[in-house]
Each structure stands twice: as C-alpha cells, then as structure tokens.
Design an enzyme around this catalytic site. Structure first.
Site, PDB file in Angstrom:
ATOM      1  N   CYS A  27     -12.561  -5.808   7.915  1.00 26.41           N
ATOM      2  CA  CYS A  27     -12.901  -4.495   7.372  1.00 26.41           C
ATOM      3  C   CYS A  27     -13.941  -4.586   6.248  1.00 26.41           C
ATOM      4  CB  CYS A  27     -11.630  -3.781   6.932  1.00 26.41           C
ATOM      5  SG  CYS A  27     -11.776  -1.973   6.886  1.00 26.41           S
ATOM      6  N   ARG A  69     -13.464   9.423   9.560  1.00 28.12           N
ATOM      7  CA  ARG A  69     -12.735   8.187   9.303  1.00 28.12           C
ATOM      8  C   ARG A  69     -12.004   7.749  10.565  1.00 28.12           C
ATOM      9  NH1 ARG A  69     -12.047   5.673   4.705  1.00 28.12           N
ATOM     10  NH2 ARG A  69     -10.453   4.058   4.566  1.00 28.12           N
ATOM     11  N   HIS A 102      -6.840  -4.588  11.194  1.00 25.94           N
ATOM     12  CA  HIS A 102      -5.746  -5.008  10.332  1.00 25.94           C
ATOM     13  C   HIS A 102      -4.537  -5.273  11.223  1.00 25.94           C
ATOM     14  CE1 HIS A 102      -8.014  -3.883   6.768  1.00 25.94           C
ATOM     15  NE2 HIS A 102      -8.243  -2.707   7.291  1.00 25.94           N
TER      16      HIS A 102
END
Length: 239
Positions: free
Chosen positions: A97, A131, A195
């Site tokens: 990320c 997002r 993640h």
C-alpha cells in the site's frame, strides 16, 4: 534448503513507527515461521525511522501508513539511501500500500500533490476519485509461479506502471492499481495494495520471497491448514 544454511536470512521490517497501520507486521512473522519450518534461520530487525538502513539485509518489508507518515518515510529513506543500495545489490523488497507507492517515482501527498519516491519501481501513483475498500483477488503473473492471491485493500491510490515493471496480478475482483491489474514487480522488488496481511493470506507469495532470498528452491512444507483457510476466504469472496 537444509538446516546447515550458512547464515540467517536477515529480515528488515522498515519503519514500524511510521508504516504499520494495518497489521502488515504480520508479514515478518509468516516469513520467520515458513523459514523455520524448513530449517532456515532468520534474524529480524525492527528498524525505526531514526535508524540507519542496514544495507546487508536480505528481505526488506514495508507496510501501510497514512499520508503524513508515508511522506516522512519517503523523505527519510531517500536521504538515508540504504534501501536503494540494498535493492541495487539484489536484496528482496516487499512493500504494501503506502510502502508500495513510495517505491515508485512519485505518489500523491496530503493534498494530492506529487511527492518524490525512491525510484525502485518504474511506477507513478496519484489519488483516484473514489476510495477502494474491500476484498481483492488476482491471478498472478505465470512466471512467478504463485497461486491466485487474495487480500484486503483500503486506499485511494491509482498507480500507473512504466515500461520497466510488470503487474503482479490481473484483478479478478477489486480495484488494485485501477487499470485492471494489481501490484507491480521488477527483479526482486515487489509491491502490492493487499493487506490481510498479504503473506498470511498468500503463503505462496511468502515462499516466492524466500526463494529469491536464498537464491534457489526451498523445501515443500505441509500447507493443508493454510490451504483450507485460503479456500474459505476465496469462496466467501467469489462464491
């Protein structure tokens, strides 16, 4: 790889005081465990942002972080120069990320302004309109010999890949880079938006890093439990 491996694999967890927002430190634990099961010793360094980067590291791990810590981490790593030097001599670098973005030429700052990165990957990142939050699944580039990857993404980044880098995976579901692909790699430098932590959910990806670090094949281990958990997760996402 036998238990008489001449020296430990040195794993460097880079800047946990800045880049450890989403539990990505779990990636270090997975590498330690999967190496130990094969009789490969490891030495893990938790490198704070006020310390010099050890250029003799074998695997460097970078995690996620918010805008300001990401900018600060990029500035300090550029000034230090150790990570760049280690990568140039062949060390493995795995970044997630915010860590993935700062490996590139530039990324979007707090107001979307371009911030210089490390230039370890031929990528440029900026801010998207929406997002990306949710599960991501991807089919990994065949040459890496890694099964389908699964993870959780939470970012507003759009990443454009240059000529000197390849996408890690083609997106099955999720957003990834924003172009139908997820992550990027070049040589032994690899970045992803996943993640989970990524290496917990994708032991095949962890083994890829270990193979790169030892410079050859590694012994197979019993992955039955990990396989069951992966299948459950993939079934929950893909049906």
């Amino acid at each position: 790889m036998s238990s008489d491996h001449p020296k430990p694999i040195k794993i460097v967890w880079v800047y946990p005081d800045l880049l450890s927002t989403y539990g990505d430190q779990g990636n270090t634990i997975v590498l330690e465990r999967r190496a130990a099961l094969r009789g490969i010793p490891t030495q893990t360094v938790h490198l704070r942002s006020d310390e010099r980067v050890p250029v003799d590291g074998d695997i460097f791990l970078l995690g996620g972080g918010e805008d300001r810590p990401q900018i600060l981490a990029a500035q300090r790593l550029r000034r230090d120069g150790g990570l760049y030097e280690a990568a140039q001599r062949g060390a493995v670098v795995f970044a997630v990320c915010a860590g993935y973005q700062l490996l590139g030429h530039e990324f979007g700052g707090e107001e979307g302004q371009p911030v210089p990165g490390l230039g370890l990957l031929d990528i440029r990142s900026g801010r998207g309109r929406q997002r990306a939050v949710g599960e991501i699944v991807g089919e990994v580039a065949a040459e890496l010999n890694v099964p389908r990857i699964t993870g959780f993404e939470n970012h507003q980044g759009i990443t454009h890949l240059g000529q000197r880098v390849k996408p890690l995976a083609k997106v099955v579901t999720g957003i990834g880079n924003g172009d139908g692909f997820e992550g990027a790699y070049s040589g032994r430098v690899l970045g992803t938006y996943m993640h989970g932590p990524a290496l917990v959910r994708n032991p095949g990806l962890a083994d890829l890093l270990l193979r790169w670090a030892v410079g050859g094949d590694i012994q197979p281990i019993d992955d039955s439990w990990a396989g069951r958990l992966r299948e459950e997760r993939l079934k929950a996402v893909l049906g």
